[in-house]
Design a protein around this motif. Sequence first.
Motif, PDB file in Angstrom:
ATOM      1  N   GLN A  40       0.826  -1.201   0.000  1.00 35.85           N
ATOM      2  CA  GLN A  40       0.000   0.000   0.000  1.00 35.85           C
ATOM      3  C   GLN A  40       0.868   1.263   0.000  1.00 35.85           C
ATOM      4  O   GLN A  40       0.576   2.222  -0.708  1.00 35.85           O
ATOM      5  N   GLY A  58      -7.932  -3.099  -1.907  1.00 38.23           N
ATOM      6  CA  GLY A  58      -7.227  -2.185  -1.007  1.00 38.23           C
ATOM      7  C   GLY A  58      -6.693  -0.977  -1.748  1.00 38.23           C
ATOM      8  O   GLY A  58      -6.675   0.146  -1.219  1.00 38.23           O
ATOM      9  N   ASN A  76      -9.594   1.445  -2.402  1.00 37.85           N
ATOM     10  CA  ASN A  76      -9.834   2.287  -1.225  1.00 37.85           C
ATOM     11  C   ASN A  76      -8.822   3.415  -1.119  1.00 37.85           C
ATOM     12  O   ASN A  76      -9.178   4.572  -0.888  1.00 37.85           O
ATOM     13  N   VAL A 104     -10.810   6.761  -1.881  1.00 40.72           N
ATOM     14  CA  VAL A 104     -11.221   7.362  -0.604  1.00 40.72           C
ATOM     15  C   VAL A 104     -10.101   8.223  -0.029  1.00 40.72           C
ATOM     16  O   VAL A 104     -10.248   9.441   0.127  1.00 40.72           O
ATOM     17  N   THR A 105      -8.958   7.603   0.277  1.00 40.08           N
ATOM     18  CA  THR A 105      -7.909   8.330   1.002  1.00 40.08           C
ATOM     19  C   THR A 105      -7.214   9.379   0.132  1.00 40.08           C
ATOM     20  O   THR A 105      -7.043  10.526   0.545  1.00 40.08           O
TER      21      THR A 105
END
Length: 422
Positions: A82, A108, A111, A115-116
């Motif tokens: 990530q 992952g 996301n 989102v982040t």
Amino acid sequence: MKPETICLQGGYTPENGAPRVLPIYQSTTYKYDSSEHLGKLFDLTAPGHMYTRISNPTVEMVENKIAALEGGVGAMLCSAGQAASFAAIFNICQAGQNFVCSSTIYGGTVNLFAVTMKRMGIEARFVTPDMTDEELDSYFDENTRLVFGETIANPALNVFDIERFAEIAHKHNVPLIVDNTFATPILCRPFDFGADIVVHSTTKYMDGHATVVGGVIVDSGKFDWNKDGKYPELSTVDESYHGVVYTRDFGAAAYITKCRVQLMRDLGLTCQPMAAFLLNEGLDTLALRIERHSQNALTVAKYLEANDKITWVNYPGLESNSEYERAMKYLPKGQSGVISCGIKGGREAAMKFMDSLKLASIVVHVADARTCVLHPASTTHRQLTDRQLEEAGVKADLIRLSVGIENVEDIIADIEQALAQI
Ligand SMILES: *Cc1c(COP(=O)(O)O)cnc(C)c1O
């Protein structure tokens, strides 16, 4: 050296009388004879290690091995896959800018992007592989900074058309970043097909033993960051390093150098020396393991395809698969170890099947040397209804099977006895 040899001999070459195996330099700090020398390190005018948040000799030798495997000019290990995906993009993309991204990527990563990174003002524009060139072109504008995709998508398992997306990216003067986790450089080297940057979750096949979480970014050194002044963060002065210009001072390694001396310095996404050592143990046998994973997965996929309790099988190495042609182009030596399939009887039968497995274990992981399974509908996606699952491309009966390197007859015998329980 050939990939099989680099796996064992790359990165670290011991001097006369030195340890044969990569040593763990478990030190946060480094000793210098003069303040002047240390000053030069801070100005990036002399090479060397300052502080382990930024670099470390053990970590560096593993980075060099991975860079050699991918055919790149440099690599940077990170604390997780990530972290690697984040840094690879954040290195050249900031608030107000956007990037084009394949929609079939690891959940992952979705996301992280949707989102982040959105909260940081960075927009991911998702595209599907079946779009025409004209449709794809319409997603680019003057603030588009890169294109992102996955060689073999987790868990959809479609094969990314690297050459096509590299051409489209380069037409718009932006680089292509490829997540090569499932393929590994043994099965596919995205740089050979025009990709500019590669990222990995080293947690998966590279480690292969389910022991250490990690990630890596590899720079091909081929992208021209100077063109049209489009990447001023690389081609103009970095005030935080006394006038350094990455493209002028580091040439082909501009991107990966900036990534380390800026993002690793400021964010501390650091790979620990012990983690690098464990990863290196995995890399030693990567070529052998991924070959066996691929052989076993193809054998299991063919077995499942012929079984009447199985409604559908998805594996890019099956001739009946929609991805087969691209798999033969990009992954001719093997199509890796992950299969998805559906069980007759839907969600309930899938759960009964999973619970009946003895050798294969239920884990939230893939790409382990040991065979493992996951039923997304009852675990990672359990809050969704069957209809919502369908929309997310995760069928209620979908089982993700990560085929290990045990004897394939034992793997099939286990599947057979579990299917008999339904
Ligand atoms: C697991 C995975 C990641 C995330 O890596 P972590 O090491 O778990 O942070 C990214 N991409 C792919 C394809 C993955 O399978």
